[in-house]
Motif scaffolding. Structure first.
Motif, PDB file in Angstrom:
ATOM      1  N   VAL A   1      14.479  36.947 -12.316  1.00  0.00           N
ATOM      2  CA  VAL A   1      14.881  35.939 -13.291  1.00  0.00           C
ATOM      3  C   VAL A   1      15.653  36.634 -14.405  1.00  0.00           C
ATOM      4  CG1 VAL A   1      14.094  34.196 -14.935  1.00  0.00           C
ATOM      5  CG2 VAL A   1      12.915  34.482 -12.745  1.00  0.00           C
TER       6      VAL A   1
ATOM      7  N   GLU B   1      10.940  39.721 -10.851  1.00  0.00           N
ATOM      8  CA  GLU B   1      11.067  38.622  -9.898  1.00  0.00           C
ATOM      9  C   GLU B   1      12.509  38.143  -9.768  1.00  0.00           C
ATOM     10  OE1 GLU B   1       8.366  35.646 -11.216  1.00  0.00           O
ATOM     11  OE2 GLU B   1       6.597  36.888 -10.868  1.00  0.00           O
TER      12      GLU B   1
ATOM     13  N   HIS C   1      15.865  25.867 -10.240  1.00  0.00           N
ATOM     14  CA  HIS C   1      16.017  27.318 -10.149  1.00  0.00           C
ATOM     15  C   HIS C   1      16.466  27.913 -11.480  1.00  0.00           C
ATOM     16  CE1 HIS C   1      16.544  26.961  -5.510  1.00  0.00           C
ATOM     17  NE2 HIS C   1      15.272  26.979  -5.879  1.00  0.00           N
TER      18      HIS C   1
ATOM     19  N   GLU D   1      14.947  28.406 -15.311  1.00  0.00           N
ATOM     20  CA  GLU D   1      13.721  28.299 -16.098  1.00  0.00           C
ATOM     21  C   GLU D   1      13.937  27.402 -17.318  1.00  0.00           C
ATOM     22  OE1 GLU D   1      10.616  29.351 -15.930  1.00  0.00           O
ATOM     23  OE2 GLU D   1      10.709  30.636 -14.157  1.00  0.00           O
TER      24      GLU D   1
ATOM     25  N   HIS E   1      17.095  31.979 -11.629  1.00  0.00           N
ATOM     26  CA  HIS E   1      16.406  32.762 -10.593  1.00  0.00           C
ATOM     27  C   HIS E   1      17.431  33.324  -9.618  1.00  0.00           C
ATOM     28  CE1 HIS E   1      12.025  31.656 -11.094  1.00  0.00           C
ATOM     29  NE2 HIS E   1      12.606  30.831 -11.949  1.00  0.00           N
TER      30      HIS E   1
END
Length: 658
Positions: A105, A103, A58, A60, A129
């Protein structure tokens, strides 16, 4: 905008969270249903682990974060200064500030104060996230899911590891109304403060205004043409965003701004959008007055807003509504810089707007300085070729022997001094767009033949090349000379004349216009605004002089004169503020002469009145003074007079001056 209604989810007791997870019946029978329970239920549907995050995927990876940042680079470039100021201010209250993508992030983080170590432990870090399907109920994910500002306090978070946090998330919308990202600020639960939520809303308002301004600045011609239309439209006029929020309006519109989003009650966003599409809409009634709508879509890469002009409807003899006001179809943003309400001038713009949407060649007949190139650019901007280049060629400024190579191009080595790689020529650059030939009457006969061929079949050849090339251009020509007379004298080809005069538009000279003083006042207001000062008034003496002055340089001369005068003027522009080289000799003497009572000693021939001077004598005196002041430099003299050098040449020839 940041004024959307906020959702506040607050829960201080962990028992209620535990009862929900155990399926305790009391949590299901609450009336009214708890807003927190509904969001927790959605989190269960996403299969989020209520104990907290355990998976490292979760976060990146560096490459994934870089790609997401690249997609948001333009937004970040615009919002970064404001984001960093907000983060620095809230860091004093131990809040970390986060900017996420749509989204959820986290792309950038800043601040935090003493809370910064706890923020990293909670995975409030770049690359993490925080969408609701990943982290359950939280300010970032829930605000993005519901597309509105959300505050999540304490145990209202779905994950137990976040129960000691307070988070304020607020979506950031682009000019289309789509979510471009989200601003979140988070701290320890003890720092919960509703004033922080309001500060976040204000910051997002500022961010959305930055995005809106950037989008509007990229619209054709920028914002200034639309603002000029607001200022000069007699009726109410508004700039409305794509979401229906009023961004600007003239004085006549202020009394009407009383509806939702600032729109006047009775005027709806759907009506504006329908009118912009060309759909016939009925007049709208605002207060006790009926108005007819004129709507212009404002586009960059997309529609970013609308210019809404309201015109009073008056009853005709048959009792139906009739549009009032002086604004006509030509007053689109592309034509806004050609301001004026002179009837003859307005008729020219109306015809220009009609012909702009066709491929008919246009011939502009007008004196130098009347705005021929501005009109040509407006025609191009309103044409189907507006997204293609417009190339301007001043036939009077190019030596005849160079004009062919400049216009049609040449191959390498075609003549002495030619570039080794050759040149495609201006005609090639204009392919698909508009070719504007200014001072077309100065084109030599040999080039007239070559241009005629282009207009007949679209073919031409570069200098020194046998190959035939093709082009597709829309031609707009301009001249201050009488082409009909030149044709009769054999100085201009008759067949070319008939080709280029598809639509002939004659711009009136400034001295012929009825709105000269109104135009001068508009220029003074604009110049003063650029100088960050109140606009000075035009004194009666200056007004009288303006009516007398022949204005050989037309609007160019008028603007140059007023720029000079506005710098020197106090609250009022007086004759002494005008440039000396535009004053008539008598006027200049009067402006410079100190006021005194004449005596026999000072005026031995006081009874002898000076001989009146003619207009030609005044022109000669003004030209000679400009040449003297410029030391004989023709370019500098033309600049002082506010005219083109070609106009100065004609004036010299007309009056037999060298």
């Amino acid at each position: 905008m940041g004024s959307q209604e906020s959702l506040v989810l607050e829960e201080r007791s962990p028992q209620r969270w535990e009862q929900f997870l155990e399926g305790h019946p009391s949590s299901e029978r609450e009336r009214p249903p708890s807003p927190v329970i509904a969001r927790w239920s959605r989190s269960l549907g996403f299969k989020v682990d209520p104990r907290g995050p355990t998976r490292v995927d979760h976060i990146e990876a560096r490459r994934g974060l870089a790609l997401r940042r690249e997609r948001a680079a333009e937004t970040w470039h615009l919002l970064r200064p404001l984001f960093e100021r907000v983060a620095a201010r809230l860091a004093e209250q131990d809040y970390v500030s986060l900017l996420t993508d749509p989204e959820g992030v986290i792309l950038w983080e800043a601040g935090g104060g003493r809370f910064a170590p706890d923020a990293r432990e909670a995975r409030l870090m770049e690359g993490a996230h925080w969408g609701e399907p990943v982290r359950g109920t939280n300010a970032i994910g829930t605000a993005l899911h519901e597309e509105r500002p959300v505050a999540v306090v304490g145990c209202a978070h779905f994950e137990r590891t976040n129960h000691q946090l307070v988070c304020y998330g607020h979506p950031i919308r682009d000019p289309d109304g789509h979510i471009a990202g989200l601003l979140d600020v988070t701290s320890a639960l003890a720092r919960a403060d509703d004033r922080v939520r309001l500060a976040v809303a204000a910051a997002v308002d500022g961010m959305e205004l930055l995005l809106q301004h950037h989008a509007w600045s990229r619209a054709r011609g920028g914002l200034e043409p639309y603002r000029m239309l607001l200022r000069h439209h007699r009726g109410p006029a508004l700039l409305v965003s794509a979401q229906g929020a009023v961004l600007d309006g003239n004085e006549a519109a202020q009394a009407l701004l009383c509806g939702p989003d600032g729109l006047p009650a009775g005027l709806e966003r759907a009506t504006i959008e329908a009118a912009a599409r060309g759909t016939a809409v009925s007049p709208v009634v605002l207060g006790q007055q009926a108005y007819r709508l004129q709507v212009e879509a404002i586009e960059a890469e997309r529609t970013v807003g609308h210019l809404v002009l309201l015109e009073r409807c008056t009853a005709t003899a048959r009792g139906g509504p009739r549009a009032g006001g002086h604004l006509r179809a030509a007053r689109t943003p592309a034509f806004a810089r050609l301001w004026g309400h002179d009837p003859r001038f307005g008729a020219v713009l109306d015809h220009a707007a009609r012909f702009a949407r066709t491929n008919v060649p246009v011939l502009l007949l007008a004196e130098t300085g009347t705005g021929k190139e501005l009109l040509a650019r407006a025609i191009h901007a309103e044409s189907p070729r507006k997204d293609q280049p417009m190339v301007t060629v001043n036939c009077g400024a190019l030596a005849p022997e160079l004009m062919a190579s400049e216009l049609f191009g040449y191959v390498g080595g075609a003549f002495t001094g030619a570039l080794r790689q050759g040149s495609p020529g201006l005609l090639a650059h204009a392919d698909g767009g508009t070719l504007f030939l200014d001072e077309v009457a100065e084109m030599p006969a040999s080039l007239q033949v070559m241009l005629l061929r282009v207009l007949e079949d679209g073919t031409y050849g570069r200098v020194g090349e046998a190959r035939t090339r093709r082009t597709n251009v829309r031609l707009v020509c301009a001249t201050c000379r009488d082409l009909g007379e030149l044709v009769r004298r054999g100085a201009f080809r008759q067949d070319l004349y008939y080709r280029i005069r598809g639509a002939t538009l004659c711009l009136p000279a400034l001295r012929e216009r009825s709105d000269l003083l109104a135009l001068a006042e508009a220029f003074v207001a604009e110049i003063a605004r650029q100088q960050d000062r109140e606009p000075p008034e035009l004194s009666e003496e200056v007004r009288a002089w303006m009516r007398r002055h022949p204005w050989p340089g037309n609007i160019r001369e008028l603007r140059a004169t007023l720029e000079h005068a506005t710098v020197l003027a106090g609250e009022r522009i007086e004759p002494s503020d005008l440039p000396l080289d535009v004053l008539e000799p008598a006027g200049r003497a009067a402006a410079a002469m100190p006021t005194a009572v004449p005596t026999p000693e000072t005026t031995p021939h006081a009874s002898v009145r000076p001989e009146p001077i003619t207009r030609d004598q005044a022109d000669v005196a003004v030209i000679r003074r400009a040449l003297d002041d410029a030391g004989g430099n023709l370019s500098e003299a033309a600049r002082r007079l506010g005219v083109a050098r070609s106009t100065l040449y004609r004036l010299l020839a007309r009056h037999g001056l060298r």
